[in-house]
Design a protein around this motif. Structure first.
Motif, PDB file in Angstrom:
ATOM      1  N   MET A 260       0.834  -1.193   0.000  1.00 20.73           N
ATOM      2  CA  MET A 260       0.000   0.000   0.000  1.00 20.73           C
ATOM      3  C   MET A 260       0.870   1.245   0.000  1.00 20.73           C
ATOM      4  N   ASN A 261       0.268   2.348  -0.376  1.00 16.90           N
ATOM      5  CA  ASN A 261       0.965   3.622  -0.365  1.00 16.90           C
ATOM      6  C   ASN A 261       1.376   3.983   1.058  1.00 16.90           C
ATOM      7  N   LEU A 262       2.659   4.345   1.249  1.00 13.15           N
ATOM      8  CA  LEU A 262       3.164   4.622   2.591  1.00 13.15           C
ATOM      9  C   LEU A 262       2.482   5.824   3.230  1.00 13.15           C
ATOM     10  N   GLU A 263       2.162   6.818   2.414  1.00 10.36           N
ATOM     11  CA  GLU A 263       1.465   7.991   2.964  1.00 10.36           C
ATOM     12  C   GLU A 263       0.089   7.605   3.490  1.00 10.36           C
ATOM     13  N   GLU A 264      -0.586   6.698   2.777  1.00  8.56           N
ATOM     14  CA  GLU A 264      -1.905   6.248   3.229  1.00  8.56           C
ATOM     15  C   GLU A 264      -1.781   5.492   4.548  1.00  8.56           C
ATOM     16  N   LEU A 265      -0.758   4.649   4.645  1.00  8.36           N
ATOM     17  CA  LEU A 265      -0.545   3.908   5.887  1.00  8.36           C
ATOM     18  C   LEU A 265      -0.257   4.853   7.046  1.00  8.36           C
ATOM     19  N   GLU A 266       0.576   5.850   6.795  1.00  6.01           N
ATOM     20  CA  GLU A 266       0.915   6.814   7.850  1.00  6.01           C
ATOM     21  C   GLU A 266      -0.312   7.609   8.273  1.00  6.01           C
ATOM     22  N   ARG A 267      -1.088   8.047   7.290  1.00  2.92           N
ATOM     23  CA  ARG A 267      -2.292   8.824   7.599  1.00  2.92           C
ATOM     24  C   ARG A 267      -3.273   7.993   8.421  1.00  2.92           C
ATOM     25  N   ASP A 268      -3.429   6.721   8.017  1.00  3.25           N
ATOM     26  CA  ASP A 268      -4.338   5.833   8.737  1.00  3.25           C
ATOM     27  C   ASP A 268      -3.866   5.617  10.173  1.00  3.25           C
ATOM     28  N   ALA A 269      -2.553   5.425  10.358  1.00  3.40           N
ATOM     29  CA  ALA A 269      -2.012   5.215  11.700  1.00  3.40           C
ATOM     30  C   ALA A 269      -2.225   6.439  12.577  1.00  3.40           C
ATOM     31  N   ILE A 270      -2.000   7.617  12.009  1.00  4.33           N
ATOM     32  CA  ILE A 270      -2.181   8.862  12.774  1.00  4.33           C
ATOM     33  C   ILE A 270      -3.643   9.064  13.149  1.00  4.33           C
ATOM     34  N   GLU A 271      -4.547   8.799  12.197  1.00  2.88           N
ATOM     35  CA  GLU A 271      -5.980   8.962  12.477  1.00  2.88           C
ATOM     36  C   GLU A 271      -6.433   8.027  13.597  1.00  2.88           C
ATOM     37  N   ARG A 272      -5.956   6.762  13.533  1.00  9.78           N
ATOM     38  CA  ARG A 272      -6.355   5.798  14.567  1.00  9.78           C
ATOM     39  C   ARG A 272      -5.764   6.164  15.927  1.00  9.78           C
ATOM     40  N   ALA A 273      -4.539   6.667  15.920  1.00  5.30           N
ATOM     41  CA  ALA A 273      -3.911   7.077  17.183  1.00  5.30           C
ATOM     42  C   ALA A 273      -4.635   8.270  17.788  1.00  5.30           C
ATOM     43  N   MET A 274      -5.011   9.230  16.959  1.00 12.20           N
ATOM     44  CA  MET A 274      -5.736  10.413  17.443  1.00 12.20           C
ATOM     45  C   MET A 274      -7.108  10.028  18.001  1.00 12.20           C
ATOM     46  N   GLN A 275      -7.753   9.060  17.344  1.00 10.13           N
ATOM     47  CA  GLN A 275      -9.055   8.605  17.843  1.00 10.13           C
ATOM     48  C   GLN A 275      -8.899   7.903  19.188  1.00 10.13           C
ATOM     49  N   LYS A 276      -7.887   7.036  19.267  1.00 12.41           N
ATOM     50  CA  LYS A 276      -7.675   6.289  20.510  1.00 12.41           C
ATOM     51  C   LYS A 276      -7.278   7.219  21.649  1.00 12.41           C
ATOM     52  N   ALA A 277      -6.528   8.288  21.313  1.00 12.06           N
ATOM     53  CA  ALA A 277      -6.092   9.245  22.336  1.00 12.06           C
ATOM     54  C   ALA A 277      -7.121  10.342  22.571  1.00 12.06           C
ATOM     55  N   GLU A 278      -8.272  10.233  21.886  1.00 14.40           N
ATOM     56  CA  GLU A 278      -9.365  11.206  22.026  1.00 14.40           C
ATOM     57  C   GLU A 278      -8.875  12.633  21.767  1.00 14.40           C
ATOM     58  N   GLY A 279      -8.006  12.754  20.754  1.00 19.13           N
ATOM     59  CA  GLY A 279      -7.548  14.072  20.346  1.00 19.13           C
ATOM     60  C   GLY A 279      -6.370  14.627  21.120  1.00 19.13           C
ATOM     61  N   ASN A 280      -5.882  13.876  22.120  1.00 21.82           N
ATOM     62  CA  ASN A 280      -4.748  14.348  22.927  1.00 21.82           C
ATOM     63  C   ASN A 280      -3.445  14.110  22.144  1.00 21.82           C
ATOM     64  N   ILE A 281      -2.780  15.216  21.756  1.00 19.36           N
ATOM     65  CA  ILE A 281      -1.580  15.142  20.915  1.00 19.36           C
ATOM     66  C   ILE A 281      -0.473  14.339  21.598  1.00 19.36           C
ATOM     67  N   SER A 282      -0.227  14.622  22.878  1.00 18.83           N
ATOM     68  CA  SER A 282       0.851  13.947  23.589  1.00 18.83           C
ATOM     69  C   SER A 282       0.627  12.442  23.638  1.00 18.83           C
ATOM     70  N   LYS A 283      -0.612  12.018  23.955  1.00 25.52           N
ATOM     71  CA  LYS A 283      -0.919  10.592  24.033  1.00 25.52           C
ATOM     72  C   LYS A 283      -0.815   9.932  22.664  1.00 25.52           C
ATOM     73  N   ALA A 284      -1.294  10.623  21.631  1.00 21.13           N
ATOM     74  CA  ALA A 284      -1.232  10.077  20.278  1.00 21.13           C
ATOM     75  C   ALA A 284       0.218   9.903  19.832  1.00 21.13           C
ATOM     76  N   ALA A 285       1.059  10.895  20.135  1.00 22.96           N
ATOM     77  CA  ALA A 285       2.474  10.812  19.767  1.00 22.96           C
ATOM     78  C   ALA A 285       3.140   9.630  20.469  1.00 22.96           C
ATOM     79  N   GLU A 286       2.771   9.401  21.748  1.00 20.24           N
ATOM     80  CA  GLU A 286       3.337   8.280  22.500  1.00 20.24           C
ATOM     81  C   GLU A 286       2.916   6.953  21.884  1.00 20.24           C
ATOM     82  N   LEU A 287       1.647   6.869  21.465  1.00 25.95           N
ATOM     83  CA  LEU A 287       1.159   5.646  20.829  1.00 25.95           C
ATOM     84  C   LEU A 287       1.899   5.364  19.524  1.00 25.95           C
TER      85      LEU A 287
END
Length: 301
Positions: A260-287
């Motif tokens: 798959m396209n690497l940008e798509e994979l990265e975007r998907d990972a970031i979106e899922r991390a942001m959802q799991k962290a409920e929008g908290n940047i620090s928590k998403a970055a840690e994930l």
């Protein structure tokens, strides 16, 4: 630095070759491969041994304080500057300056760094006088800088300035039995730390260590052995103590997505991390295993 594999022997050979050289070095490798250890080794065997070794993680510095961290500042240069402070380039005088994660530099930061390296002088914030700098530069990154140059996100002239010599640190999955050497080393370290009488690692556990792909490299192996030492009640580390099965399955699933396209994979990972962290940047970055500043840049992109 522990390793007997051909790939690591090549790394050792290059470190020895650089012992008497003053050339700038660029260390390439995935996260967790030990790029900082190689930087320290180069400094240790160089003529600058005994002089300062100053390091700075470019991925963790907001652009707003980049200049003050690297070049220093004078008292009153900005709100909160109660005293003058030397930057890392001054601190590393006659020694080595290690710039980690240099691929994270913004265009503006790249320009300022290049200017300082070309002139071999800096000016503290709030000062009008220039100061000469005498440092041996070592940089490291897990990014593909050549591709970034092609994409226009990294300056070609800065790349030429920092990579007189390149050293590539192989991922641990390409180092064969080095995995077992490292595992034995970490076992001894943590058995002593936690006062446990552990004799070794079982054959099944060793087989699991060799089969696992180690996306987190040496750092992940280190944490795995520390956890196993803490959790085991036996004198032998067994396969279930390693707790690698779920991680291995997740890694294999990710390998199936490599087409798959690497940008798509990265975007998907970031979106899922942001959802799991409920929008908290620090928590998403840690994930995601990246710095908050890096996540900010990726979100803006």
């Amino acid at each position: 630095i522990i390793g007997q594999s051909p790939a690591m022997q090549e790394v050792f050979r290059k470190i020895q070759k650089l012992a008497e050289a003053e050339a700038n070095v660029l260390i390439l490798g995935e996260n967790g491969t030990g790029k900082d250890l190689v930087a320290h080794a180069i400094h240790h065997f160089s003529p600058r041994q005994g002089k300062p070794f100053a390091s700075i993680d470019m991925g963790s510095i907001p652009e707003t304080i980049f200049e003050s961290e690297l070049f220093g500042y004078e008292k009153g240069a900005f709100t909160g500057a109660k005293d003058s402070k030397a930057g890392r380039m001054e601190i590393a005088k006659e020694g080595t300056l290690f710039l980690d994660e240099i691929g994270n530099l913004s265009a503006a930061m790249q320009s300022k760094l290049l200017s300082a390296l070309e002139r071999r002088e800096i000016t503290r914030l709030g000062d009008t006088k220039t100061k000469k700098i005498d440092v041996r530069l070592i940089c490291a990154t897990n990014a593909d800088l050549m591709q970034m140059v092609a994409d226009g996100t990294f300056r070609q002239d800065l790349l030429y300035r920092i990579n007189t010599i390149e050293i590539h640190i192989p991922p641990i999955r390409e180092r064969g039995d080095d995995i077992l050497l490292l595992a034995d080393h970490f076992l001894a370290v943590y058995a002593q730390k936690y006062n446990k009488h552990i004799k070794g690692i079982s054959i099944d556990a060793k087989s699991m260590l060799l089969k696992y792909q180690w996306p987190g490299n040496v750092r992940e192996l280190q944490h795995t052995l520390e956890r196993a030492v803490i959790m085991t009640d036996s004198s032998i580390i067994k396969s279930h103590n390693l707790m690698l099965q779920s991680n291995s399955s997740a890694y294999n699933r990710n390998r199936e997505l490599q087409t798959m396209n690497l940008e798509e994979l990265e975007r998907d990972a970031i979106e899922r991390a942001m959802q799991k962290a409920e929008g908290n940047i620090s928590k998403a970055a840690e994930l995601l295993g990246i710095t908050r500043y890096t996540l900010y840049r990726k979100l803006n992109k």
